[in-house]
Scaffold this active site. Structure first.
Site, short mmCIF file in Angstrom:
data_model
loop_
_atom_site.label_atom_id
_atom_site.label_comp_id
_atom_site.label_asym_id
_atom_site.label_seq_id
_atom_site.Cartn_x
_atom_site.Cartn_y
_atom_site.Cartn_z
N TYR A 146 -101.89 11.80 47.72
CA TYR A 146 -103.01 12.69 48.05
C TYR A 146 -102.65 14.09 47.58
O TYR A 146 -101.53 14.55 47.80
CB TYR A 146 -103.25 12.69 49.57
N ASP A 243 -96.25 17.87 43.17
CA ASP A 243 -96.98 18.39 44.32
C ASP A 243 -96.02 18.34 45.51
O ASP A 243 -95.84 17.30 46.13
CB ASP A 243 -98.24 17.55 44.56
N LYS A 271 -97.97 24.01 53.30
CA LYS A 271 -97.52 23.50 54.61
C LYS A 271 -96.29 24.22 55.20
O LYS A 271 -96.41 25.30 55.73
CB LYS A 271 -97.31 22.00 54.53
C1 LIG Z 1 -99.11 16.41 48.98
C2 LIG Z 1 -100.33 17.19 49.37
N1 LIG Z 1 -100.92 17.97 48.44
C3 LIG Z 1 -101.99 18.72 48.73
C4 LIG Z 1 -102.54 18.71 49.99
C5 LIG Z 1 -103.74 19.54 50.32
O1 LIG Z 1 -103.35 20.60 51.13
P1 LIG Z 1 -104.41 21.33 52.07
O2 LIG Z 1 -104.81 20.38 53.13
O3 LIG Z 1 -103.63 22.53 52.58
O4 LIG Z 1 -105.55 21.73 51.19
C6 LIG Z 1 -101.96 17.91 50.99
C7 LIG Z 1 -102.51 17.87 52.35
O5 LIG Z 1 -102.17 17.06 53.17
C8 LIG Z 1 -100.82 17.14 50.67
O6 LIG Z 1 -100.25 16.33 51.56
#
Ligand SMILES: Cc1ncc(COP(=O)(O)O)c(C=O)c1O
Length: 446
Positions: A146, A243, A271
């Protein structure tokens, strides 16, 4: 904390009110779980709901509070920053420069950095700049990963079995041509990536991955896979994007790239970077980052009213300062290991078919046997049991989000006593669920 049935009177009342004004009663779809608890306090490792029930929290809001909730040092720094200059909205503040410098110092790929507020913004910008840099249309992601809510990446996350090898859009309303330009491969299968890149020769701008796919719990990457991706991207002019929105700061100040020794071209962070305050970043190779139009002559739009605001910056600097000077990673890795070992022993004692997975502070039990190398393996997980187990734990004061495949997090505020209580409770619940019917057997831990 007791194991007696807890009252949820006020939670239920407030949930009803929430549903009258918020569709589904929540502000993020992944928060809509049963039981519908309403929380009023988060402190250290604990959550308290409006009925006064206390929980040891392993959900950790999907990952940010690595130091524990409501950290006084982070809060103080944020409060101080509020008195200075919250959001001039022009030029740059000293705090923004300091945050960017810290990321540059710690994250191997971060030659240059830009700040935003959410992980979704960070991955959106990383993918757009990869397209601008390469002049190519397509991107490649992995089944189960994700990367945020936007159209570029919202397909094939937690897919039903019949959609794993096909199109599984994560939302209505996404243009079909956007989905078609996002290719999907199986994690840990470098040959499949190579074949896909060959089939779409000179069309793929970027490969994006969670270096550890934590959105499906914890699937550890094979080193040959990460090395293979790095080699393929370098050879074919594809931008490699890690990511690290979950793995960044949580697994180490330099993210998982520092641990595995593979340097991507671009990295996204969020995060745990600011312990719960909104803050995210995209960073990477200067020649790619310089394409953003924050720099005169740059051709790739980058903007955001709240980018670099003092709340997020002060929180990030305070969090990083603590990660630098205190044994945070040592503590959460040790407790993570204790929980994982404890769970393996319990499963073994009770003869339950389960696989304990995790890395560092992250842990979970899948109700299935290994090995687990990619999302398709996780289709064997007993989802109903997985969720039921967590609901029963919630009734006994241990909060792990009751959703299939979701991970748990240990924070710096968790103690050995929390772990002892968690393991005891897990054992009680598993006994209740599985009875004495199982025969002892060996289990696989990843
Ligand atoms: C690996 C990863 N990338 C991107 C995101 C998106 O982040 P946000 O919820 O702060 O937009 C998340 C959210 O859980 C994530 O787990």
């Amino acid at each position: 904390m007791t194991s007696a049935k807890r009252s949820s009177f006020y939670s239920e009342k407030l949930y009803e009110q929430a549903c009258q004004v918020l569709p589904g009663g929540v502000n993020s779809s992944v928060r809509n779980v049963v039981p519908h608890l309403v929380f009023k306090r988060a402190e250290g490792a604990l959550l308290t709901d409006v009925d006064g029930n206390e929980y040891i929290d392993y959900h950790a809001a999907f990952g940010p509070p690595l130091l524990g909730h409501n950290h006084p040092f982070v809060n103080r720094r944020v409060a101080e920053a509020l008195h200075e200059c919250l959001l001039p909205g022009v030029g740059t503040t000293e705090l923004e420069i300091q945050v960017a410098r810290k990321i540059q110092e710690h994250v191997p790929s971060a030659q240059k950095v830009l700040l935003c507020n959410t992980g979704s913004e960070a991955t959106f910008h990383a993918l757009r700049v990869a397209r601008a840099f390469t002049g190519r249309r397509k991107i490649l992601k992995f089944q189960g990963c994700y990367h945020g809510f936007h159209d570029y990446v919202l397909r094939n996350v937690i897919s039903p079995a019949d959609k794993v090898d096909g199109l599984d859009p994560g939302s209505a309303g996404i243009l079909p041509e956007v989905l078609e330009n996002t290719l999907v491969c199986a994690f840990n299968h470098v040959e499949e990536v190579e074949t896909t890149l060959k089939a779409h020769r000179d069309e793929v701008a970027a490969i994006i991955l969670e270096p550890i796919p934590h959105n499906i719990g914890c699937v550890l990457p094979r080193m040959e896979f990460l090395e293979g991706l790095r080699d393929l991207c370098s050879a074919r002019g594809v931008v490699l994007i890690f990511d690290e929105v979950i793995t960044g700061f949580r697994h180490g100040l330099g993210g998982y790239q520092k641990i595995c020794g593979i340097t991507p071209d671009l990295t996204t962070l969020g995060k745990a970077m600011a312990n719960g305050f909104p803050m995210a970043a995209v960073c990477g190779k200067a020649e790619i980052m310089d394409r953003f139009n924050t720099r005169p002559g740059g051709d790739t739009f980058f903007a955001g009213t709240y980018n670099g605001n003092a709340v997020g910056c002060a929180a990030a600097l305070a969090t990083i300062e603590i990660l630098e000077r205190e044994p945070v990673h040592q503590h959460v890795f040790r407790l993570g290991e204790r929980v994982r070992k404890g769970l393996v022993e319990i499963h073994e004692r009770l003869g339950i078919k389960a696989t304990v997975a995790g890395f560092g502070s992250v842990f979970l039990s899948y109700f299935m046997e290994g090995p687990i190398q990619s999302y398709s393996d996780l289709l064997r997980n007993d989802a109903a049991r997985f969720v039921e187990y967590r609901r029963r734990l919630i009734d006994r004061g241990i909060f792990k989000i009751p959703m299939n495949l979701k991970r748990n997090h240990v924070s710096y505020a968790h103690t050995d006593a929390h772990v002892d209580r968690t393991l005891e409770t897990c054992e009680d619940v598993l006994k209740e669920m599985f009875g004495a019917a199982q025969s002892p057997r060996r289990l696989v831990a990843t």
